[in-house]
Design a protein around this motif. Structure first.
Motif, PDB file in Angstrom:
ATOM      1  N   LEU A  15       6.516  -4.861  -5.192  1.00  0.00           N
ATOM      2  CA  LEU A  15       7.799  -4.576  -5.844  1.00  0.00           C
ATOM      3  C   LEU A  15       8.863  -4.198  -4.813  1.00  0.00           C
ATOM      4  O   LEU A  15      10.011  -4.647  -4.903  1.00  0.00           O
ATOM      5  N   LEU A  32      -0.260   9.579  -6.045  1.00  0.00           N
ATOM      6  CA  LEU A  32      -1.201  10.228  -6.968  1.00  0.00           C
ATOM      7  C   LEU A  32      -2.051  11.224  -6.192  1.00  0.00           C
ATOM      8  O   LEU A  32      -2.647  10.890  -5.170  1.00  0.00           O
ATOM      9  N   LYS A  50       7.081  11.272  -3.892  1.00  0.00           N
ATOM     10  CA  LYS A  50       6.879  11.302  -2.450  1.00  0.00           C
ATOM     11  C   LYS A  50       8.203  11.193  -1.697  1.00  0.00           C
ATOM     12  O   LYS A  50       9.171  10.608  -2.174  1.00  0.00           O
ATOM     13  N   GLY A  84      13.533  -2.103  -4.832  1.00  0.00           N
ATOM     14  CA  GLY A  84      13.067  -2.930  -5.937  1.00  0.00           C
ATOM     15  C   GLY A  84      12.918  -2.161  -7.236  1.00  0.00           C
ATOM     16  O   GLY A  84      12.273  -2.662  -8.163  1.00  0.00           O
ATOM     17  N   TYR A 115       5.803   3.375   4.424  1.00  0.00           N
ATOM     18  CA  TYR A 115       4.670   3.618   3.530  1.00  0.00           C
ATOM     19  C   TYR A 115       3.715   2.424   3.499  1.00  0.00           C
ATOM     20  O   TYR A 115       2.499   2.591   3.373  1.00  0.00           O
ATOM     21  N   HIS A 116       4.261   1.214   3.604  1.00  0.00           N
ATOM     22  CA  HIS A 116       3.395   0.024   3.627  1.00  0.00           C
ATOM     23  C   HIS A 116       2.495   0.064   4.867  1.00  0.00           C
ATOM     24  O   HIS A 116       1.309  -0.241   4.808  1.00  0.00           O
ATOM     25  N   HIS A 135      -0.190   2.696   4.537  1.00  0.00           N
ATOM     26  CA  HIS A 135      -1.240   2.202   3.650  1.00  0.00           C
ATOM     27  C   HIS A 135      -2.169   1.235   4.396  1.00  0.00           C
ATOM     28  O   HIS A 135      -3.396   1.358   4.341  1.00  0.00           O
ATOM     29  N   GLU A 189      -6.537   2.091  -8.219  1.00  0.00           N
ATOM     30  CA  GLU A 189      -5.506   2.660  -7.353  1.00  0.00           C
ATOM     31  C   GLU A 189      -4.939   1.606  -6.410  1.00  0.00           C
ATOM     32  O   GLU A 189      -3.755   1.608  -6.096  1.00  0.00           O
ATOM     33  N   THR A 209       4.789   4.666 -10.451  1.00  0.00           N
ATOM     34  CA  THR A 209       5.994   3.979  -9.995  1.00  0.00           C
ATOM     35  C   THR A 209       6.025   4.048  -8.475  1.00  0.00           C
ATOM     36  O   THR A 209       5.289   4.830  -7.869  1.00  0.00           O
ATOM     37  N   ALA A 210       6.892   3.224  -7.880  1.00  0.00           N
ATOM     38  CA  ALA A 210       6.950   3.144  -6.417  1.00  0.00           C
ATOM     39  C   ALA A 210       7.280   4.492  -5.788  1.00  0.00           C
ATOM     40  O   ALA A 210       6.907   4.759  -4.651  1.00  0.00           O
ATOM     41  N   SER A 223      -4.011   8.388  -3.940  1.00  0.00           N
ATOM     42  CA  SER A 223      -3.432   7.084  -3.626  1.00  0.00           C
ATOM     43  C   SER A 223      -1.971   7.266  -3.240  1.00  0.00           C
ATOM     44  O   SER A 223      -1.264   8.092  -3.824  1.00  0.00           O
ATOM     45  N   ARG A 224      -1.542   6.503  -2.241  1.00  0.00           N
ATOM     46  CA  ARG A 224      -0.158   6.606  -1.785  1.00  0.00           C
ATOM     47  C   ARG A 224       0.831   6.051  -2.789  1.00  0.00           C
ATOM     48  O   ARG A 224       2.029   6.225  -2.656  1.00  0.00           O
ATOM     49  N   PHE A 225       0.328   5.306  -3.753  1.00  0.00           N
ATOM     50  CA  PHE A 225       1.214   4.691  -4.735  1.00  0.00           C
ATOM     51  C   PHE A 225       0.682   5.029  -6.119  1.00  0.00           C
ATOM     52  O   PHE A 225      -0.514   4.979  -6.351  1.00  0.00           O
ATOM     53  N   SER A 226       1.583   5.391  -7.018  1.00  0.00           N
ATOM     54  CA  SER A 226       1.145   5.764  -8.357  1.00  0.00           C
ATOM     55  C   SER A 226       1.878   4.946  -9.410  1.00  0.00           C
ATOM     56  O   SER A 226       2.215   3.795  -9.177  1.00  0.00           O
ATOM     57  N   VAL A 256      -2.565  -0.768  -8.189  1.00  0.00           N
ATOM     58  CA  VAL A 256      -1.247  -0.155  -8.337  1.00  0.00           C
ATOM     59  C   VAL A 256      -0.514  -0.130  -6.993  1.00  0.00           C
ATOM     60  O   VAL A 256       0.687  -0.412  -6.910  1.00  0.00           O
ATOM     61  N   ALA A 257      -1.248   0.190  -5.929  1.00  0.00           N
ATOM     62  CA  ALA A 257      -0.622   0.270  -4.612  1.00  0.00           C
ATOM     63  C   ALA A 257      -0.068  -1.091  -4.181  1.00  0.00           C
ATOM     64  O   ALA A 257       1.075  -1.202  -3.750  1.00  0.00           O
ATOM     65  N   ASN A 314       2.958  -2.031  -6.131  1.00  0.00           N
ATOM     66  CA  ASN A 314       4.139  -1.276  -5.720  1.00  0.00           C
ATOM     67  C   ASN A 314       4.711  -1.797  -4.411  1.00  0.00           C
ATOM     68  O   ASN A 314       5.928  -1.854  -4.236  1.00  0.00           O
ATOM     69  N   ILE A 315       3.837  -2.166  -3.486  1.00  0.00           N
ATOM     70  CA  ILE A 315       4.317  -2.740  -2.226  1.00  0.00           C
ATOM     71  C   ILE A 315       5.014  -4.070  -2.512  1.00  0.00           C
ATOM     72  O   ILE A 315       6.080  -4.372  -1.971  1.00  0.00           O
ATOM     73  N   VAL A 351       7.176   9.783   6.800  1.00  0.00           N
ATOM     74  CA  VAL A 351       5.915   9.988   6.087  1.00  0.00           C
ATOM     75  C   VAL A 351       5.291  11.308   6.529  1.00  0.00           C
ATOM     76  O   VAL A 351       4.375  11.326   7.333  1.00  0.00           O
TER      77      VAL A 351
END
Lengths: 188, 244
Positions: free
Chosen positions: B50, A172, A186, A79, B132-133, B136, B40, A167-168, A162-165, B43-44, B47-48, A142
């Motif tokens: 997306l 962080l 990552k 995406g 990753y999903h 999380h 956070e 952008t995908a 955080s696992r997501f920052s 954003v997470a 992103n998932i 992972v």
């Protein structure tokens, strides 16, 4: 932009001929080499320190007899919205080189991996303040065992926030030594 | 069934079912924008969402025109699981939904990626994102389940509430060559493992409601889905061809 999916191999006699013709690409011509170099030198729209070549998303540049240039790009994440800008930037650069008919197609297979980022690309990421992805050592997507090095002070004493920052493709983290937060490209 | 060929028709049906799962869950997760408990997580979840939207675009593109399929179909024409259309609820509900679905999606896509069907390329790419999903969802399940009495109780309630939507995940999808019983067994043990580590008990009771005869995959949806679609499709239907 078109996403190309490979036709199933058992699709029938009509598809077999086309697949056979495609499976033997001609050697790259000097013009193709130049076009590939131009397309590969386009900066990534979100990480402008990297070129598309260094990011490893440029899969091929083919000049057809009709004068049409076909560029194959692969997305980092399915995406990722940056790919549309990448395609537009490549088209612009090749138009400026005098190629009137340029089409950019996205290919999914084989899936892009952070191992496709070049050594120079990793060096530039770290210099830019983004911890580069670690190389894959096993099949696990992972990895959590190896520590990530802080791109600011070099300490390996860092923690995941955080696992997501932003952008995908990034996570962080924070450095326990210099206390600076930083992005980590990552592993994928 | 009439179509270009049976194989193509079945492959399109499969792309539509999986594409609708990804699209609808993406939209639900997008609803958290501006409302998540911490930045956070905002954003997470975005992103998932997306990642899922990217998967949906490829899958719906295989089944037809992505915009027409997303914005101009009626509720009865959607083939997504009822699980993914369930409202976000509290954060625990969203995490329970993520856990159930991401474990399922990862196991299913691993199998599809190993095959040679039309969806193999997309599955091989998406499965790395879904890992990753799942990671999380697992970490949040552990934090909430093994957290405070309040978070434990709410996480347990969320797992129980959504349990009856999990059976549908293992009903065969036309066009997918998968051992669904084995998929279900693996899903059950993987889910039980996470819930156990989170000090939660595995929900009990049927994995589908008596009224849900296959439900989502056959186009039967729960009441909140209609409202979600109305919001998702409103702009496109009110202003056809609108662009930024």
């Amino acid at each position: 932009m078109v996403t190309r999916t490979p036709a199933p191999e058992t699709a029938g006699p009509a598809a077999t001929g086309a697949a056979a013709a495609k499976s033997l690409p001609a050697a790259e011509t000097p013009l193709e080499t130049e076009l590939r170099r131009l397309a590969g030198s386009v900066p990534d729209p979100e990480l402008p320190v990297l070129t598309l070549e260094e990011l490893g998303v440029l899969r091929g540049v083919h000049l057809h007899d009709t004068g049409r240039v076909e560029v194959e790009l692969t997305p980092t994440y399915t995406g990722c919205p940056a790919i549309e800008t990448m395609a537009a930037d490549i088209e612009r650069v090749l138009h400026n080189r005098g190629m009137a008919d340029v089409s950019v197609v996205t290919v999914l297979s084989p899936a892009w991996s952070t191992d496709d980022i070049s050594a120079e690309g990793r060096r530039k990421l770290a210099e830019f303040g983004i911890a580069p992805p670690r190389p894959h050592t096993s099949e696990g997507p992972v990895p959590v065992a190896l520590s990530v090095r802080c791109p600011h002070c070099g300490s390996t004493d860092t923690e995941l926030l955080s696992r997501f920052s932003s952008t995908a493709c990034k996570a962080l983290r924070r450095c326990a030594s210099c206390r600076e937060p930083f992005d980590h490209f990552k592993e994928l | 069934m009439t179509g270009p060929s049976a194989a193509t028709g079945a492959a399109h049906a499969a792309a539509l079912a999986l594409g609708d799962d990804a699209l609808v869950l993406s939209h639900r997760l997008g609803e958290w924008a501006g409302h998540a408990p911490v930045l956070e997580e905002e954003v997470a979840l975005a992103n998932i969402a997306l990642d899922l939207l990217g998967q949906a675009r490829v899958l719906l593109g295989l089944a037809g025109d992505e915009d027409e399929l997303a914005y101009l179909r009626e509720e009865r024409d959607f083939r997504n699981l009822q699980l993914v259309e369930q409202p976000n609820g509290d954060f625990a509900h969203t995490i329970a939904r993520q856990l159930y679905f991401s474990v399922y999606q990862r196991l299913l896509y691993e199998r599809l990626a190993a095959g040679d069907g039309e969806l193999a390329a997309l599955a091989a790419k998406a499965v790395k994102e879904v890992a990753y999903h799942q990671d999380h969802a697992e970490h949040w399940t552990l934090r909430l389940g093994d957290g405070t009495p309040e978070s434990h109780e709410r996480m347990q309630r969320a797992c129980q509430t959504l349990w009856r939507y999990t059976g549908e995940m293992f009903q065969p999808v036309e066009g997918l060559d998968v051992d669904w019983q084995a998929l279900r067994d693996t899903w059950l043990s993987a889910t039980a493992d996470v819930l156990g580590r989170a000090t939660l008990t595995m929900p009990t009771g049927p994995q589908s409601g008596a009224w849900s005869a296959g439900a989502g995959r056959q186009g039967l949806h729960t009441e909140p889905f209609g409202r979600m679609l109305a919001e998702m499709q409103h702009l496109h239907r009110s202003h056809p061809g609108a662009s930024w």
